[in-house]
Design an enzyme around this catalytic site. Structure first.
Site, short mmCIF file in Angstrom:
data_model
loop_
_atom_site.label_atom_id
_atom_site.label_comp_id
_atom_site.label_asym_id
_atom_site.label_seq_id
_atom_site.Cartn_x
_atom_site.Cartn_y
_atom_site.Cartn_z
N GLY A 104 16.82 4.48 -16.25
CA GLY A 104 18.07 4.94 -15.64
C GLY A 104 19.28 4.62 -16.49
N LEU A 123 12.44 10.87 -13.71
CA LEU A 123 13.28 10.30 -14.76
C LEU A 123 12.65 9.07 -15.41
CD1 LEU A 123 16.11 10.53 -16.10
CD2 LEU A 123 16.90 8.87 -14.40
N ASP A 124 12.53 9.11 -16.71
CA ASP A 124 12.06 7.96 -17.50
C ASP A 124 10.65 7.51 -17.12
OD1 ASP A 124 14.50 7.96 -18.81
OD2 ASP A 124 15.41 6.52 -17.44
N GLU A 125 9.86 8.42 -16.56
CA GLU A 125 8.51 8.06 -16.13
C GLU A 125 7.42 8.76 -16.94
OE1 GLU A 125 7.27 5.95 -13.84
OE2 GLU A 125 9.27 5.17 -13.39
#
Lengths: 299, 299, 299, 299
Positions: free
Chosen positions: B217, B243-245
């Site tokens: 994040g 997100l960001d996964e």
């Protein structure tokens, strides 16, 4: 017993009907090798667990292959003989077959520093080494207690300054009787003669307390301090007749500053030495290191 | 022209009669795959330059294989079709074949930070990237000059806070017309919708300025400073809807101390971001990354 | 303009009434130095921002101190003179005072490899370098375009194999006219004579593409490949008359494997070279490096 | 006795007439602190061996200072009292004075993993730790043998799932009677209550087997494998009531690949855990760690 971090993998055939084998192959590179080896393994009912290969030069250099596979026990009897006829001769292959269930038998030579020796004993006891420590020999008596506490015979073989050949002869006798697969020098502060190495007849791994080829020879930490390097290192390599010139297996470094005295470099470096040394010995035990001229291929 | 450090390798077939190809294979693991693929390549007259494989679980998981080889041009015509019939169908293989001479066409999305973008442009110009920068699009106008100086079209696509769909539609139009193989986010400070990713239809690589999953994040350097970590990092990953996964391709870290302010973490981190990002993009261009569930296999 | 990651710190006195100063001190270690210096600064109304010190040997070696502080402009006029009388003479101190607002003026010598030069230009433009690139001189014409695009004069000073003194004379003339604080060799493939260094009269920083003292001299990547090292490195050092023997400022390494050719080592090493080089130049610009015999103290 | 790598430094006063002391200072930053402290030490005849300081914010934050110095024994008697009056009160200083000749007394809590415990015992025996292991307590009986072999009392304090308070009470009794300076958790797989920590009254250091804040809580290696990270790490931190949230002292990482199973991550990670843990404990023993809110300053 102490707790251990690692659990053994359950592999196909661990019901006792299969063995895990490792095949190492080195030969001149030419088309068809992988097809021939993998076909042979498939026909023998092998299940490939891991395979690595390397071509030193795509236009015709050396080819290296390591295959780890399971094999039914009833296929093992003449497996090597059949591989020799069906594949190895055809491709001019130098090869080695190793039963993964059989740990490498290791002799450790050591002087007075204990950190590499103790780390190796620890990993062996944990079951992480892939080898077993058959004996320890030293030119000093200092480390007898921890070695014998680990259940390993400790031989004190003093080295008289004016009669090194006598010490080497005594060592050869000891080591020759121990059915060894390898010898490792865990900070053994004596130079071994070419004759000794030749008669020994098994690979020898040394840990040198510098990032070779920097600071080969004596006093590397003092020389590192004097030169003002910002990183110090350690190098594990196969021993050849030329001091600190053998094929390098593994190296690592640690950051230091102007504040660190030579004594502190020695202390900090010990942490790197033991890890680099243990990694190299373990990789050799797992048949992951192949010598390629004056260098190594590490799979 | 600027000097370049690297010389192109002269490979067999660089006389123009051969192509260098890369074959990627993913399938359920079972015996015989390597034998079948390597036999097929041998019969097609291919010369294997490099081969890597991975079994996720020796008792029956997923199997991944990457082979790089040269092939005579007259063998190329129906090579894919024949491979499909002879091997892929038999082993239920998902596969991809790529001509190494054809660089991946890349679009770069960027906001205002330039370090990842400039490093990518530099490696492309050096001939190290394995891809070509087809266009750059940004929600800001700032970076037009260096991009156009590199001979690359720069598209300013503003993102209105209350009408992101309009910006995504405009981007899709732009990117869709560019015959792309991949899109990379060189610090593009906008979240892309699942719909956008789906319509885009090519892989997207993002650089995140933390060691994921830590500090996913916004504001990772500020949060790293507040948490007092002793290392900061960067993560390149495929973009998914979450997100960001997405699957991580590469990560690296750099040591920091209590003296480094959040602004200094930002400065130090930029050096890691650009290297991690460029490595990931290069590896993808070289077909060295395979997605395995929520993770990657990097050969 | 491009976006930059770092925000300038707002320091006390940035209202224009104060200057940020750096005081470097080197002297024989004895009690009372810190007390005297810190008392002097306190009395002068200085506010210490950062202070670092090092005693090479607690039983009486060399003492090094770096203090960064703000000072009211009306205190600056005779600050140096007063410090000389009140403190420096008493403790036999070699010292230097630098106004942090004044960037170091840098000349870059380069041959054909561009990675170190471009990285330095980039950091300068970002405002991260603490210095300014006053000119670039090269024995080749290749890199004129990017240098002039950055607004920096580019001087082509060819070096005839049989008349190096002429080239050095031309360089001395150029550099002597530029009011320089330092010269940096961004992969300048020419050996500078002792006479040249002496006449130059400012510090010279070189980047060598190996982990010194390993692979000093020519062809380090080729020799690293031949020796089979598992890490390659780069070293930034002050230049002395003896090739690759000057005090080391910074070093770093990157892991490589048997798969990497000498060309790939060159490519991978470039990433380390540029970072090590830029760090060393920046630290020198920030007055964080003191020479201590054949080594450095880096604060 | 085993050989040790490090030689004790001979410091001024090791004739028995001097002591080596460490002074730690934390206070609001304002001008004159260093001048006052260094003047006080000079007047007391102290010889400063090492000094480090840190200002969290040059415009007025927290100030931290660590000074290591030798002091004549006849100056020690009322040194602390005089420092309190002359300096500490004036600058609102929180401070601590420690005699470097007095090793910190340490209790180790451990469960079944032995690697962190054994490494700590080893460093203590080498004389590198700066502390002494006063006792080991465990919720398991497994590690009694190596602990007692090192001459350290081993207390088995089982933790009943339904009566943790009883175990904590027993531990408090044990630890309270041991005149401890610190407690370290060498992979102690039990959460300690806030009440316990408060009653304990000495700092507690824990090693967590991940790169915090990633993978806080249980099963970090399994979660690292599932997430597909390319580096795994370890974190040593002070224990606070909130699990894995205390101020971080040290972290490090090691590179892993898709080939490494969770069991192999556990094995590889153990090498990092023991080094990070031992470093943190040693630094604390040497009074090099100061807590600054939720972070640390490490000199």
């Amino acid at each position: 017993m102490t707790a251990t971090a690692a659990q053994p993998l359950v592999l196909p055939g661990d019901d006792g009907t299969h063995a895990t084998m490792r095949l190492l192959v080195a030969c001149p590179d030419k088309p068809g090798i992988v097809a021939a080896v993998s076909r042979f393994l498939f026909d023998a009912g092998a299940n490939i667990l891991r395979s690595d290969q390397y071509s030193s030069d795509p236009t015709g250099g050396a080819f290296f292959l390591r295959m780890e596979f399971t094999l039914r026990h009833d296929q093992r009897a003449d497996f090597a003989e059949r591989f020799g006829h069906a594949v190895a001769e055809r491709f001019d292959i130098a090869w080695r077959l190793w039963d993964a269930d059989r740990p490498k038998r290791i002799a450790v030579l050591v002087s007075r520093y204990d950190h590499c020796l103790l780390d190796l004993l620890y990993r062996w006891k944990r079951g992480d080494l892939g080898g077993e420590i058959a004996l320890v020999a030293s030119n000093h008596a200092d480390l007898r207690t921890p070695v014998e506490a680990a259940g390993v015979p400790y031989h004190h073989v003093p080295v008289a300054r004016d009669d090194k050949p006598a010490a080497e002869a005594r060592l050869l006798e000891l080591l020759g009787a121990a059915d060894l697969d390898m010898v490792v020098l865990a900070r053994y502060m004596q130079i071994l003669s070419g004759t000794f190495l030749e008669r020994l007849g098994v690979p020898v791994i040394n840990i040198h307390h510098s990032f070779l080829p920097a600071f080969a020879g004596a006093g590397p930490y003092e020389r590192a301090k004097a030169r003002g390097v910002k990183l110090i290192g350690a190098t594990a390599h196969y021993v050849t007749e030329e001091l600190d010139e053998g094929p390098i297996i593994e190296q690592d470094v640690i950051r230091v500053t102007h504040r660190d005295s030579a004594a502190e470099l020695t202390r900090l470096g010990a942490d790197i030495e033991r890890v680099v040394f243990s990694r190299a010995v373990q990789w050799h035990c797992e048949d992951r290191v192949l010598v390629h001229g004056s260098t190594t291929v590490v799979f």
